[in-house]
Enzyme design. Structure first.
Site, mmCIF file in Angstrom:
data_model
loop_
_atom_site.group_PDB
_atom_site.id
_atom_site.type_symbol
_atom_site.label_atom_id
_atom_site.label_comp_id
_atom_site.label_asym_id
_atom_site.label_seq_id
_atom_site.Cartn_x
_atom_site.Cartn_y
_atom_site.Cartn_z
ATOM 1 N N CYS A 68 0.833 -1.206 0.000
ATOM 2 C CA CYS A 68 0.000 0.000 0.000
ATOM 3 C C CYS A 68 0.869 1.259 0.000
ATOM 4 O O CYS A 68 1.517 1.564 -0.992
ATOM 5 C CB CYS A 68 -0.987 -0.028 1.164
ATOM 6 S SG CYS A 68 -2.341 1.165 0.976
ATOM 7 N N HIS A 105 -3.597 -5.426 1.052
ATOM 8 C CA HIS A 105 -3.399 -5.743 2.461
ATOM 9 C C HIS A 105 -3.829 -7.189 2.684
ATOM 10 O O HIS A 105 -4.821 -7.645 2.130
ATOM 11 C CB HIS A 105 -4.256 -4.840 3.342
ATOM 12 C CG HIS A 105 -3.759 -3.436 3.437
ATOM 13 N ND1 HIS A 105 -2.573 -3.103 4.039
ATOM 14 C CD2 HIS A 105 -4.306 -2.273 3.002
ATOM 15 C CE1 HIS A 105 -2.409 -1.796 3.990
ATOM 16 N NE2 HIS A 105 -3.439 -1.265 3.348
#
Length: 483
Positions: free
Chosen positions: A325, A425
């Protein structure tokens, strides 16, 4: 009208989140219609809800324990610390602004609390039991008048309160007595009893203390929960980061605004992880830049402290580098941020062929993706995204095939030379993928391959809840609830 059962703690880290999770599953298994609730949570560990909004990871897991789809109604207020005593305020899953601690305390909080209580009322009207989690301690003298997550919620819902203490830390009897003495008489009446959590030893040695509590407060000790080794994600954003050096040296940069650190739990279990904050520490076989609540500020922190140069040097010497991310965004060529840090165009680390532009709209979704990286090509993985950046890459890491169950075809992430970055994630919770990555690095180092033992979150919830059930006075709890 449903009943409310509330878990409060004598301190942060007492085990409120997991005890609430266990009670959610225990009551659900008994046939009750149960949902979790926490009026306000401060955490950088968040997850997507069924509505597409963002909620705390703790209430996400508690929803799964209730066999419900995670909803923004279960955690109306989420505070995400940004540094400098400021937090992003997320209400009903959507960011509504950034405020200082003082601004929030004196203005925003009261209106959000009223709206959160309307949500709680709706949940209590439509379900048998709402399991409510408190926050921190309910009796911090400097905060009690402003507290909207503990006894004020209990009074609103007329909740039966279980007070839990972490006996592993020591001082648990003193912490219970101190908490009870600082509660008002009306608040003490709401307390059903006490739970001692994370105990290692002979329970009979505690009985003189139990007698004291029962005699002084006319409240029962409802249970002593043994210390349990488990694989349930830890919710507390203040959790300590252990430094463990395994056969492979896996290093994670401990960013000032690190978020979603539960991404790396499978690496802890498989090998051990070393969290680093200094340039001269960086030498790992695998170096990971994690997610961040403030990507550009953390990138500049790495640059100013020599960590960026150390990562580049280690990469030149053979280290494999991964970004998740915000970490992926940092590893690209360029970030344009007029939203989060408002610093405009910023040079990235440059290990990945990607560019990122920040937008006002935050994406919070469950994803299914197909890997393009050669070592795991065509492997299907699952995860979730929570991001404001939009990235383009000459060499995507994967193709997103589903967003919240809807079919799509969307490239994401980037592949570099001995590096990759992804918005997924939870990618390391795909055990086959993690095994492939670690065994590639182990082979290069002349180590034997490993086989990761797969487990499911559902199995861990059930196993942990059984231990709690065996050590609680459940009949008394049910009778007090009146269900």
């Amino acid at each position: 009208m449903g009943r409310a059962l509330m878990i409060q703690g004598t301190s942060s880290g007492a085990g409120k989140s997991l005890l609430a999770l266990a009670l959610c599953r225990i009551l659900t298994n008994l046939g009750y219609d149960v949902v979790p609730f926490k009026s306000q949570n401060m955490s950088l560990n968040s997850a997507p809800s069924i509505e597409g909004g963002e909620i705390s990871r703790a209430q996400y897991l508690q929803a799964l324990a209730c066999k419900k789809k995670p909803s923004v109604r279960f955690n109306p207020i989420l505070l995400k610390p940004e540094g400098n005593m400021r937090s992003q305020v997320v209400f009903m899953g959507k960011p509504i602004g950034s405020v200082s601690a003082r601004e929030y305390m004196l203005s925003t909080k009261e209106e959000l609390f009223k709206r959160a209580m309307r949500v709680l009322d709706e949940l209590m009207h439509s379900h048998d039991v709402v399991v409510i989690e408190g926050a921190g301690s309910p009796v911090e003298i400097n905060l009690k008048d402003y507290d909207i997550a503990n006894m004020r919620v209990a009074r609103h819902a007329n909740a039966k309160v279980i007070l839990v203490a972490d006996i592993d830390r020591g001082g648990s009897f003193a912490s219970i007595v101190g908490t009870m003495e600082l509660l008002s008489e009306e608040e003490r009446e709401l307390v059903m009893g006490f739970v001692f959590n994370k105990f290692r030893g002979d329970k009979s040695l505690l009985e003189p203390g139990f007698g004291y509590l029962e005699q002084r407060y006319r409240k029962r000790v409802l249970g002593v929960i043994p210390y349990v080794d488990h694989k349930l994600p830890e919710e507390d954003s203040l959790a300590e980061f252990p430094k463990v050096k395994g056969d492979l040296h896996i290093q994670i940069i401990k960013l000032p605004h690190i978020s979603n650190f539960t991404d790396f739990e499978p690496l802890h279990w498989a090998n051990g992880v070393d969290y680093v904050t200094k340039a001269d520490e960086i030498e790992g076989d695998l170096i990971i830049i994690p997610g961040s609540k403030n990507t550009v500020e953390d990138l500049l922190w790495m640059r100013e402290n020599g960590i960026e140069d150390a990562i580049i040097q280690a990469h030149c010497e053979g280290s494999f580098v991964v970004g998740i991310c915000g970490g992926f965004q940092m590893l690209g060529k360029e970030i344009i941020d007029n939203v989060e840090s408002k610093r405009g165009k910023v040079r990235g680390v440059g290990l990945l062929p990607a560019k990122t532009i920040f937008t006002m709209e935050k994406r919070t979704n469950h994803l299914k993706s197909e890997i393009l990286w050669e070592q795991a090509k065509k492997m299907e993985v699952e995860g979730y995204e929570i991001r404001m950046g939009r990235s383009t890459s000459e060499r995507p890491f994967s193709i997103i095939k589903e967003i919240n169950g809807a079919k799509v075809f969307e490239p994401e992430g980037a592949i570099g030379e001995r590096s990759f970055g992804t918005y997924l994630h939870g990618i390391f919770h795909n055990f086959a993928f993690t095994e492939r990555l670690l065994n590639m690095l182990r082979l290069e180092k002349g180590l034997e391959s490993l086989s990761l033992k797969e487990w499911s979150l559902e199995e861990e919830i059930e196993r942990f809840s059984r231990v709690v059930e065996e050590n609680l006075d459940l009949n008394y709890i049910l009778s007090e609830l009146g269900v």
